[in-house]
Write an enzyme that holds these catalytic residues in place. Structure first.
Site, PDB file in Angstrom:
ATOM      1  N   HIS A  16       0.796  -1.199  -0.107  1.00  0.00           N
ATOM      2  CA  HIS A  16       0.080  -0.033   0.008  1.00  0.00           C
ATOM      3  C   HIS A  16       0.914   1.214   0.081  1.00  0.00           C
ATOM      4  O   HIS A  16       1.831   1.267   0.626  1.00  0.00           O
ATOM      5  CB  HIS A  16      -0.740  -0.217   1.323  1.00  0.00           C
ATOM      6  CG  HIS A  16      -1.836   1.459   1.537  1.00  0.00           C
ATOM      7  ND1 HIS A  16      -1.389   2.165   2.295  1.00  0.00           N
ATOM      8  CD2 HIS A  16      -2.522   1.590   0.769  1.00  0.00           C
ATOM      9  CE1 HIS A  16      -2.311   3.071   2.186  1.00  0.00           C
ATOM     10  NE2 HIS A  16      -3.104   3.039   1.294  1.00  0.00           N
ATOM     11  N   SER A  17       0.437   1.974  -0.668  1.00  0.00           N
ATOM     12  CA  SER A  17       1.023   3.456  -0.999  1.00  0.00           C
ATOM     13  C   SER A  17       2.685   3.253  -1.066  1.00  0.00           C
ATOM     14  O   SER A  17       3.225   2.743  -2.050  1.00  0.00           O
ATOM     15  CB  SER A  17       0.829   4.204   0.177  1.00  0.00           C
ATOM     16  OG  SER A  17       1.299   5.572   0.456  1.00  0.00           O
TER      17      SER A  17
END
Length: 222
Positions: free
Chosen positions: A73-74
């Protein structure tokens, strides 16, 4: 049923995956979570860089017997890109994540300027802005104010070196899925162009926290 290894983004920790991991496990999948990347924490002097983060995930992969779905994520997208040729990974998932080409850094992908929601400190770290309204809008404007305050209060420091380190981006040996948070900008859409499969989720950046059901369902189909 699948095996998953979930990697959090910058400023965070494995706690961001709690609800998604619970749902995947309930559905019969095997789930492992990276508790804390070396680049994120509370002690500025002990934080690592992208290489240290990749080594952390690599050690996690060495502990599994079956090939896994590796999810980032991210900033976690920077990390999982370093494992693009790892034999224990049979599918990578970029959840509204940075996806570098060889030689690109996280800062490069952010336009060589840190977002206004980041604050550069004199000790070589980054922190989330103290301006709650700004942070709420940047990360999680699809949750209520109380939930956003609880979420943002758990964020820790992130090493600036992790943002400036170039990716090695080895040649990929497995397919990829990009999950776009539909409330974000065109940056995710551009990154998704490199993926074998694309999924859109009706959420802001912290999609695994605001939409755990949809996130788990989408991951469970891989």
């Amino acid at each position: 049923m699948s095996d998953y290894l979930l990697v959090h983004g910058g400023f965070g920790g494995g706690w961001v995956w709690n609800e998604v991991a619970e749902r995947l496990t309930k559905a019969g999948h095997r789930v492992r979570v990276v508790d804390q990347l070396p680049s994120a924490g509370t002690d500025p002097g002990s934080l690592g860089d992208l290489s240290a983060d990749a080594d952390c995930v690599r050690r996690g992969l060495e502990k599994v017997d079956e090939p896994v779905v590796l999810v980032g994520h991210s900033y976690g997208g920077m990390v999982i890109t370093e494992l693009a040729d790892h034999p224990k990974v049979h599918h990578s998932v970029y959840l509204t994540a940075l996806w570098p080409q060889r030689g690109q850094s996280a800062l490069t992908l952010m336009g060589d300027v840190f977002p206004i929601s980041f604050v550069q400190r004199d000790d070589g770290t980054l922190q989330i802005t103290d301006d709650f309204e700004l942070a709420w809008a940047a990360f999680c404007d699809d949750v209520d104010q109380d939930s956003a305050q609880r979420m943002l209060s758990r964020f820790v420091l992130q090493s600036a070196s992790s943002a400036t380190a170039p990716s090695t981006a080895p040649d990929r040996t497995h397919p990829t899925t990009y999950m776009i948070a539909a409330e974000e900008t065109d940056a995710s859409v551009a990154a998704a162009a490199n993926a074998d499969f694309v999924v859109r989720l009706p959420a802001a950046h912290m999609v695994q926290l605001s939409r755990p059901d949809e996130s788990a369902e989408a991951l469970g189909r891989i």
